[in-house]
Motif scaffolding. Structure first.
Motif, PDB file in Angstrom:
ATOM      1  N   ALA A  27      11.853  -3.314   5.601  1.00  0.00           N
ATOM      2  CA  ALA A  27      10.798  -3.419   5.393  1.00  0.00           C
ATOM      3  C   ALA A  27      10.648  -4.702   4.378  1.00  0.00           C
ATOM      4  O   ALA A  27      10.114  -5.648   5.510  1.00  0.00           O
ATOM      5  N   LEU A  31       9.784  -8.257   6.024  1.00  0.00           N
ATOM      6  CA  LEU A  31       8.112  -9.641   5.684  1.00  0.00           C
ATOM      7  C   LEU A  31       8.823 -10.525   4.976  1.00  0.00           C
ATOM      8  O   LEU A  31       8.460 -10.918   4.484  1.00  0.00           O
ATOM      9  N   CYS A  38       8.567  -6.183  -2.599  1.00  0.00           N
ATOM     10  CA  CYS A  38       8.415  -4.669  -1.100  1.00  0.00           C
ATOM     11  C   CYS A  38       7.613  -3.322  -2.151  1.00  0.00           C
ATOM     12  O   CYS A  38       6.968  -2.641  -1.840  1.00  0.00           O
ATOM     13  N   LEU A  47       1.007  -1.451   0.818  1.00  0.00           N
ATOM     14  CA  LEU A  47       2.325  -0.918   1.983  1.00  0.00           C
ATOM     15  C   LEU A  47       2.056   0.584   2.447  1.00  0.00           C
ATOM     16  O   LEU A  47       2.886   1.016   1.388  1.00  0.00           O
ATOM     17  N   PRO A  63       4.977  -2.405   8.208  1.00  0.00           N
ATOM     18  CA  PRO A  63       4.707  -4.088   7.631  1.00  0.00           C
ATOM     19  C   PRO A  63       4.124  -5.115   8.779  1.00  0.00           C
ATOM     20  O   PRO A  63       3.002  -5.494   7.953  1.00  0.00           O
TER      21      PRO A  63
END
Length: 77
Positions: A27, A31, A38, A47, A63
């Protein structure tokens, strides 16, 4: 690849379908951010993620949803 459509196809092995769940590292790569950032987004609730057993996973569409939310937030400002 548009901002609202994060391309996760390169994360799949050749011949495999696109993944439904991503690792936090995958992820973060989608991004273009670091793993720690993250995890901070996940911790803040920005998220979406879920825990399966002891593993943290991010839905493959999360995402793109995060980016869409951020874009809408910035437009409103």
């Amino acid at each position: 690849m548009s901002i609202a459509n994060v391309d996760i196809a390169p994360l799949a092995e050749a011949g495999d379908p696109a993944p439904v769940l991503l690792t936090v590292e995958e992820a973060a790569r989608c991004l273009r951010i670091g793993r720690t950032t993250c995890y901070a987004l996940i911790r803040a609730g920005d998220l979406e993620s879920l825990t399966i057993g002891g593993l943290r996973r991010v839905p493959a569409d999360a995402p793109a949803a995060y980016l869409a939310w951020r874009r809408a937030e910035q437009r409103a400002a």
